[in-house]
Design a protein around this motif. Structure first.
Motif, short mmCIF file in Angstrom:
data_model
loop_
_atom_site.label_atom_id
_atom_site.label_comp_id
_atom_site.label_asym_id
_atom_site.label_seq_id
_atom_site.Cartn_x
_atom_site.Cartn_y
_atom_site.Cartn_z
N LYS A 1 0.81 -1.22 0.00
CA LYS A 1 0.00 0.00 0.00
C LYS A 1 0.84 1.27 0.00
O LYS A 1 0.50 2.24 -0.69
CB LYS A 1 -0.92 0.00 1.23
CG LYS A 1 -2.06 -0.99 1.17
CD LYS A 1 -3.00 -0.81 2.34
CE LYS A 1 -2.33 -1.15 3.66
NZ LYS A 1 -3.29 -1.06 4.80
N GLN A 2 1.94 1.29 0.75
CA GLN A 2 2.72 2.51 0.90
C GLN A 2 3.46 2.90 -0.37
O GLN A 2 3.98 4.02 -0.48
CB GLN A 2 3.71 2.38 2.06
CG GLN A 2 4.82 1.36 1.85
CD GLN A 2 4.45 -0.05 2.30
OE1 GLN A 2 3.26 -0.35 2.46
NE2 GLN A 2 5.44 -0.88 2.52
N GLU A 3 3.53 2.00 -1.36
CA GLU A 3 4.25 2.30 -2.60
C GLU A 3 3.32 2.50 -3.80
O GLU A 3 3.79 2.83 -4.88
CB GLU A 3 5.22 1.15 -2.93
CG GLU A 3 6.35 0.99 -1.94
CD GLU A 3 7.29 -0.16 -2.28
OE1 GLU A 3 8.26 -0.37 -1.54
OE2 GLU A 3 7.05 -0.84 -3.31
N ARG A 4 2.04 2.34 -3.60
CA ARG A 4 1.13 2.35 -4.75
C ARG A 4 0.96 3.72 -5.37
O ARG A 4 0.76 3.84 -6.58
CB ARG A 4 -0.24 1.79 -4.34
CG ARG A 4 -0.22 0.29 -4.09
CD ARG A 4 -1.56 -0.24 -3.66
NE ARG A 4 -1.45 -1.63 -3.25
CZ ARG A 4 -2.38 -2.30 -2.58
NH1 ARG A 4 -3.50 -1.67 -2.23
NH2 ARG A 4 -2.21 -3.56 -2.25
N ARG B 1 3.21 6.18 -5.76
CA ARG B 1 4.32 6.44 -6.68
C ARG B 1 4.30 5.47 -7.87
O ARG B 1 4.64 5.86 -8.99
CB ARG B 1 5.65 6.33 -5.94
CG ARG B 1 5.97 7.57 -5.11
CD ARG B 1 7.31 7.47 -4.43
NE ARG B 1 7.31 6.41 -3.41
CZ ARG B 1 8.38 6.08 -2.70
NH1 ARG B 1 9.53 6.70 -2.88
NH2 ARG B 1 8.30 5.13 -1.79
N GLY C 1 2.86 -5.63 2.96
CA GLY C 1 2.24 -4.32 2.83
C GLY C 1 0.89 -4.32 2.14
O GLY C 1 0.35 -3.26 1.84
N GLN C 2 0.33 -5.48 1.88
CA GLN C 2 -0.98 -5.58 1.24
C GLN C 2 -2.05 -5.88 2.28
O GLN C 2 -1.77 -6.42 3.35
CB GLN C 2 -0.97 -6.66 0.17
CG GLN C 2 -0.07 -6.31 -1.01
CD GLN C 2 -0.12 -7.35 -2.11
OE1 GLN C 2 -0.36 -8.53 -1.86
NE2 GLN C 2 0.11 -6.93 -3.33
#
Length: 278
Positions: free
Chosen positions: A142-145, A147, A219-220
Motif C-alpha cells: 500500500k505505501q508504494e502504490r 508512486r 504491505g498488502q
C-alpha cells in the motif's frame, strides 16, 4: 552457510515490481500514441480527400466520437473479463485488438473502414486501461502504490506531447498510411513485454526472490485472492456504487476528460484551420 545465504536474500530483495511498472509505462505510452494518431489525420488533406470527408466536420468528429463511445463502454462492461483470464492474458488480448484495428486502418479505402478500425481500437484500449491498476494492486504494498501509479500514468501525458509533432512529420513525409503501420509495429513491444517479463502476481513470477515477495505481501491488505476465492462481480459493484465519493470522482474525471480529449483530438485541426499552421 545455509543461514548466511538466507540472510543475504533477506538483505538484498530483488526489484521485479519496478520492472512491472516500466512495462506498464511503455504499454500506456504506446496505447496513447494509437489514440492521438487520428487527431493528426483529421488535419491531413490527402487523408480527408481519400476518405471523402474533406470539409465535413461532423464526419471527422465521428472518428473521435465512436472511439470514445467504444472506449467508455468497454472500460466498464469488459473489465470483469480480466478477473477470469487474469490481467496479463487480458491485456495481451487487448493489444491483439489494437493490432487488428491498426491493420484495418492502414489498408482502409473507405471512411466506414476507418470507423470500424476506431471502434475496435476503442474496445481494446478501454478494456486495457483498468487492468493496469490490477497489476499495481497485486505487485505493490500500500505505501508504494501512489508512486507506482504515478510512474505509469505519466505515460498518457508524455505520449501525446511526443506524438503530435512526430506524427505530423511522419504523415507529411511518408503519407498517412505509414501512421498506422508504425503504430502497429510499436504495439508489438508491450505484447512482447507482457509475454516475456510480466506475471499476474508476484508468486507466479520468475526472477523474484523471497525477500521482495515478503515485502510486497507484508504491505498488502491480504494476499491476492485465488481463482476460487474471487468475489462475485455483483458484490464488488455494490461496494462502490453506493459510495458518494466514487461518484464525485466520476464527475471530476468527466470534467477533466472534456478538456483533455478536446486538446488531443481537435488541436491539430484547430491549429491548421484557425491559426494557419501547415
Amino acid at each position: 552457510m545455509h543461514m548466511e545465504n538466507a540472510n543475504s536474500i533477506q538483505q538484498n530483495p530483488t526489484k521485479k515490481r519496478f520492472i512491472i511498472v516500466i512495462c506498464l509505462f511503455i504499454g500506456i505510452f504506446i496505447a496513447y500514441l494509437d489514440i492521438v494518431n487520428v487527431s493528426v489525420l483529421a488535419a491531413n488533406d490527402p487523408f480527408l480527400l481519400e476518405m471523402g470527408i474533406k470539409d465535413t466536420p461532423v464526419r471527422i468528429g465521428m472518428m473521435m466520437s465512436v472511439f470514445l463511445a467504444a472506449y467508455g463502454i468497454s472500460n466498464v462492461v469488459l473489465s470483469p473479463i480480466g478477473d477470469y483470464l487474469g490481467p496479463r492474458k487480458s491485456m495481451m488480448l487487448c493489444i491483439v485488438l489494437w493490432t487488428i484495428s491498426l491493420f484495418i486502418g492502414g489498408i482502409a479505402t473507405s471512411f466506414m473502414l476507418i470507423i470500424v478500425s476506431r471502434i475496435i481500437l476503442g474496445i481494446g484500449e478501454g478494456f486495457y486501461y483498468p487492468l493496469q491498476s490490477v497489476f499495481i494492486k497485486n505487485w505493490f504494498p500500500k505505501q508504494e502504490r501512489g508512486r507506482a501509479n504515478a510512474a505509469w500514468v505519466v505515460g498518457q501525458s508524455v505520449a501525446p506531447a511526443i506524438a503530435m509533432p512526430f506524427f505530423a512529420w511522419l504523415i507529411g513525409t511518408h503519407g498517412w498510411r505509414m501512421n498506422f503501420h508504425v503504430c502497429l509495429v510499436l504495439g508489438l513491444i508491450p505484447l512482447y513485454l507482457l509475454w516475456r517479463h510480466v506475471a499476474d502476481t508476484p508468486r507466479q513470477a520468475k526472477g523474484i526472490n523471497a525477500a521482495e515477495l515478503a515485502h510486497i505481501e507484508a504491505g498488502q491488505e491480504q494476499a491476492p485472492a485465488s481463482a476460487e476465492e474471487k468475489i462475485p462481480v455483483a458484490v464488488r459493484f455494490k461496494a462502490f456504487a453506493g459510495n458518494y465519493r466514487y461518484w464525485l470522482l466520476v464527475f471530476w474525471y468527466l470534467c477533466l476528460q472534456c478538456m483533455y480529449w478536446g486538446l488531443i483530438t481537435w488541436l491539430p485541426s484547430y491549429l491548421k484551420t484557425a491559426r494557419g499552421f501547415s
